[in-house]
Design a protein around this motif. Structure first.
Motif, PDB file in Angstrom:
ATOM      1  N   PRO A 208      17.807  -4.117  -2.675  1.00 46.04           N
ATOM      2  CA  PRO A 208      19.005  -3.303  -2.406  1.00 46.04           C
ATOM      3  C   PRO A 208      18.769  -2.027  -1.755  1.00 46.04           C
ATOM      4  CG  PRO A 208      17.884  -3.556  -4.835  1.00 46.04           C
ATOM      5  CD  PRO A 208      17.235  -4.420  -4.019  1.00 46.04           C
ATOM      6  N   TRP A 209      17.215  -1.661  -1.833  1.00 48.32           N
ATOM      7  CA  TRP A 209      16.971  -0.449  -1.089  1.00 48.32           C
ATOM      8  C   TRP A 209      17.389  -0.425   0.466  1.00 48.32           C
ATOM      9  CZ3 TRP A 209      13.430  -3.742  -3.102  1.00 48.32           C
ATOM     10  CH2 TRP A 209      12.671  -4.306  -2.456  1.00 48.32           C
ATOM     11  N   LEU A 210      17.659  -1.544   1.121  1.00 51.28           N
ATOM     12  CA  LEU A 210      18.026  -1.699   2.388  1.00 51.28           C
ATOM     13  C   LEU A 210      19.480  -1.401   2.696  1.00 51.28           C
ATOM     14  CD1 LEU A 210      16.163  -4.877   3.317  1.00 51.28           C
ATOM     15  CD2 LEU A 210      15.344  -2.649   3.740  1.00 51.28           C
ATOM     16  N   ALA A 212      21.256   1.076   1.054  1.00 52.15           N
ATOM     17  CA  ALA A 212      21.488   2.443   0.629  1.00 52.15           C
ATOM     18  C   ALA A 212      22.629   3.035   1.613  1.00 52.15           C
ATOM     19  CB  ALA A 212      20.361   3.541   0.410  1.00 52.15           C
TER      20      ALA A 212
ATOM     21  N   LEU B 121      11.575   1.550   6.873  1.00 53.99           N
ATOM     22  CA  LEU B 121      11.097   1.236   5.692  1.00 53.99           C
ATOM     23  C   LEU B 121      10.337  -0.220   6.148  1.00 53.99           C
ATOM     24  CD1 LEU B 121      13.764   1.991   2.941  1.00 53.99           C
ATOM     25  CD2 LEU B 121      11.760   3.386   3.423  1.00 53.99           C
ATOM     26  N   PRO B 252      13.981   4.854  -0.778  1.00 55.68           N
ATOM     27  CA  PRO B 252      14.494   4.367  -2.444  1.00 55.68           C
ATOM     28  C   PRO B 252      13.923   5.461  -3.320  1.00 55.68           C
ATOM     29  CG  PRO B 252      12.941   2.661  -1.597  1.00 55.68           C
ATOM     30  CD  PRO B 252      13.310   3.536  -0.554  1.00 55.68           C
ATOM     31  N   VAL B 256      14.155   1.424  -8.115  1.00 52.76           N
ATOM     32  CA  VAL B 256      14.401   0.647  -6.929  1.00 52.76           C
ATOM     33  C   VAL B 256      13.203   1.075  -6.061  1.00 52.76           C
ATOM     34  CG1 VAL B 256      15.935   0.405  -4.968  1.00 52.76           C
ATOM     35  CG2 VAL B 256      16.956   0.884  -7.223  1.00 52.76           C
ATOM     36  N   ARG B 259      10.359  -1.212  -7.309  1.00 52.29           N
ATOM     37  CA  ARG B 259      10.596  -2.616  -7.044  1.00 52.29           C
ATOM     38  C   ARG B 259      10.351  -2.648  -5.401  1.00 52.29           C
ATOM     39  NH1 ARG B 259      16.722  -4.761  -8.026  1.00 52.29           N
ATOM     40  NH2 ARG B 259      15.897  -6.483  -6.641  1.00 52.29           N
ATOM     41  N   ALA B 260      10.611  -1.620  -4.468  1.00 53.59           N
ATOM     42  CA  ALA B 260      10.466  -1.791  -3.120  1.00 53.59           C
ATOM     43  C   ALA B 260       8.851  -1.903  -3.112  1.00 53.59           C
ATOM     44  CB  ALA B 260      11.076  -0.782  -2.487  1.00 53.59           C
ATOM     45  N   TYR B 263       7.250  -5.061  -3.453  1.00 58.60           N
ATOM     46  CA  TYR B 263       7.408  -5.923  -2.335  1.00 58.60           C
ATOM     47  C   TYR B 263       6.756  -5.426  -1.168  1.00 58.60           C
ATOM     48  CZ  TYR B 263       9.772  -7.857   1.825  1.00 58.60           C
ATOM     49  OH  TYR B 263      10.042  -8.676   2.928  1.00 58.60           O
TER      50      TYR B 263
END
Lengths: 212, 469
Positions: A208-210, A212, B121, B252, B256, B259-260, B263
């Motif tokens: 989901p952070w992609l 935003a 990112l 983020p 979140v 979680r990021a 990954y």
């Protein structure tokens, strides 16, 4: 995009390695917001003796008599012979735009820079990689014979020399198909719009952070 | 599961569709846009009646044409101004996640502002109509430059047509000597593999010397992957990557973020992963580098000499060297240290970040540029870099040394604005390309690190920064 099928064209040699896109079209001409009109400024710094400015009438500028494309015998050339790593450097698509606008449709070289190679196909320009030995022979023949021409056939993936020798070449099937038909990439990709939406929806959940 | 390279992980996580010949549609997460390569794409989109697929993937700025002084006067060159205004109106019409226009405090070089705002990112695919997009690979992104037709394609479809690249691992192990920087490492790599050495490859940079670089240093290395012919450069995620991104504007937050990060920690090549090519360099052997020719592969260590084309056996290469030396106005066998310079440029998407400015300021502190040096430009990569540098007092060090402290932008890396070399002028430059005419028609560019550029400014000729006490 103009389709490309078969061409019988006059050949011009550019006998130097690592020809970069800054040389193909210098930066001052990148200020244009148009896609056309770059041909008169192709190889500007090598072709003219003065420093070119955007919007200038090039017909009255002093030409460099030593520059190969200024020679009478190469006027109207559609096939360019080049050396290793042609089109290296900047990603500017103005480089293939300028080559195409000048009249070239085919570039033969032992190797091309990746981004330039890719950009050519988007503009009806066919870049062909040939072994260095084949290139050497073509350079030699083109130098010997005024009016040297080659027949380039994308359908059969062959180049035919004036002496009858046929040189096969390789090109990705997908790119070949697009170029043969002059297809617009975007239209083709949008046939997969559902797949893209599906991929995107999954991604929105997983990362989901992609979004935003 | 089979051991995978970082590139393979990034590739496979973005494939949307594959054609029979292997041409794939890959999904694009971030689209960086600047004024030079976008106007025709926006126009094409409009003419076809298409809308951008995902406006929030776009981060835009004006950087190539913007002046680096007298901002109060606006952009004097009407052609440059029109291009920047065209971007303004296109973004106004279409929208973007963020736009940093001319004079905005966060405006800057597109490859500087992406990372510093957390808009780049790990794990992303990043594209931009600019070959130095490879910079972002420092964050374990699959990032590369594209042409304007592809800019339009990405806007319209959020995808790119791509063939999978081969993979190359460039390992640099050991400890870099004092005064030897990321720029010297990447120039040494290009000197080794050549400007076409990476063609068709995505290069992953690894080894202890790469791991020891800061994020700024890694960006410098990945930035010049394209100068080795590779569209993409990569560095695996580690704690430094994560620390850099914490609390950036678009990073983020909260749960979140956790979680990021979880990954992101998977974004490295697995042990035993196969690379199509491996190149190894010993960090301890790398000296400060200076290019002598018109291609980044034409490079020598500071204690070296201008090479003699007569010793080159390959005729195409020999002619290339002869032509380069003639253009550069250099005689074979001249010691690099004896080459005098006219101008210095410290800036560009390669070397304009805070660490680069600190390195240059460290050399310039308490010294003055040589009288024979006409101009030393210091151009920060962004408004934020500029502010940080001023907070640290670096601007005062530069000004006291006779350097000029400018506003951010691409500036004399490619001379689309007013900053340029005159014919015949010789420049020590921290940029990425020493092509004929790159910094101005007839200009002669020598690529160096920021510390070496500052040392040349002080000495008036190339000097070994390791010998400056």
């Amino acid at each position: 995009m103009n389709p490309f099928r078969k061409l019988d064209g006059l050949v011009a040699p550019m006998d130097r390695a690592n020809v970069d896109t800054d040389a193909i079209i210098p930066k001052q001409f990148l200020k244009s917001i148009k896609r056309s009109g770059f041909g008169p400024n192709l190889f500007d710094e090598w072709r003219y003796l003065d420093v070119g400015q955007p919007g200038q009438d090039c017909s009255t500028r002093p030409k460099n008599p030593d520059f190969v494309l200024n020679q009478q015998r190469y006027q109207g050339a559609q096939v360019l012979l080049a050396r290793d790593n042609f089109g290296c450097g900047s990603s500017r698509e103005h480089a293939p735009w300028a080559l195409e606008d000048f009249g070239f449709r085919v570039i033969l070289a032992p190797s091309f820079a990746d981004i330039f190679y890719n950009n050519c196909f988007k503009n009806g320009l066919l870049p062909i990689k040939l072994p260095a030995s084949e290139m050497d022979a073509l350079f030699a023949q083109a130098a010997e014979t005024v009016g040297y021409r080659l027949t380039v056939d994308l359908e059969t993936k062959t180049i035919t020399r004036p002496d009858g020798k046929v040189i096969p070449f390789d090109v990705d099937a997908f790119r070949r198909e697009c170029l043969l038909n002059g297809w617009d990439d975007i239209g083709l990709t949008l046939r997969h719009a559902d797949k893209i939406r599906e991929f995107e929806a999954r991604r929105r959940i997983d990362q989901p952070w992609l979004f935003a | 599961m089979q051991a995978q390279t970082l590139y393979e992980k990034l590739w496979s996580s973005h494939v949307v569709h594959v054609e029979d010949d292997g041409t794939a549609l890959i999904y694009i997460d971030r689209h960086l846009v600047h004024e030079v390569t976008s106007p025709q794409a926006f126009e094409g989109l409009k003419l076809a009646g298409r809308k951008p697929w995902r406006v929030n993937s776009i981060v835009a700025t004006a950087d190539h044409n913007t002046p680096t002084d007298h901002w109060e006067m606006g952009i004097q060159d009407p052609v440059s101004r029109q291009q920047v205004e065209t971007l303004d109106s296109n973004i106004r019409e279409v929208g973007a996640l963020a736009y940093f226009p001319f004079k905005d405090e966060r405006q800057g070089i597109v490859h500087v502002i992406g990372p510093e705002n957390g808009a780049t990112l790990p794990g992303m695919t990043v594209v931009c109509g600019d070959s130095h997009t490879s910079t972002h690979g420092a964050f374990a992104c699959l990032a590369h430059g594209i042409g304007t037709s592809e800019v339009e394609h990405v806007m319209a479809t959020q995808c790119l047509l791509q063939k999978k690249s081969k993979t190359m691992l460039v390992r640099v192990d050991g400890v870099l000597g004092a005064g030897v920087t990321a720029k010297d490492v990447v120039l040494a790599i290009i000197g080794r593999i050549g400007t076409a050495g990476g063609t068709g490859y995505a290069i992953e940079f690894g080894g202890s010397a790469i791991r020891s670089l800061t994020m700024e240093g890694r960006m410098t290395v990945c930035n010049m992957a394209i100068e080795a012919g590779a569209r993409a450069g990569l560095v695996a995620v580690d704690e430094q990557t994560i620390a850099y991104l914490k609390d950036r504007p678009f990073s983020p937050r909260g749960e979140v973020w956790d979680r990021a990060v979880e990954y992101w920690r998977t974004l490295h090549s697995d042990d035993g992963a196969h690379f199509d090519a491996v190149v190894a360099l010993d960090a301890a052997q790398i000296k400060p580098q200076v290019t002598w020719g018109t291609s980044p592969e034409m490079v020598a260590p500071i204690d070296g000499i201008v090479p003699d084309p007569a010793l080159e056996k390959d005729p195409v290469k020999r002619e290339g060297m002869e032509r380069a030396l003639q253009y550069m106005g250099l005689t074979p066998r001249t010691p690099i240290k004896n080459v005098a310079i006219d101008k210095v440029f410290i800036g560009s998407c390669t070397n304009s970040r805070i660490e680069d400015l600190r390195a240059a300021a460290h050399v310039a502190r308490g010294r003055r540029k040589a009288d024979s040096v006409k101009q030393v430009l210091v151009v920060p990569g962004s408004g934020l870099v500029k502010r940080q540098a001023e907070a640290e007092g670096l601007d005062k060090i530069f000004i006291a040394a006779g350097f000029e402290w400018r506003e951010p932008g691409c500036s004399m890396c490619l001379a689309m604005n007013a900053d340029r070399l005159e014919p015949g002028e010789r420049c020590a430059s921290t940029s990425n390309r020493n092509f004929e005419g790159r910094q101005g028609a007839g200009g002669r560019t020598h690529l160096v690190s920021p510390a070496m550029a500052a040392a040349a400014a002080i000495a008036g000729h190339f000097a070994d920064v390791r010998e400056l006490a």
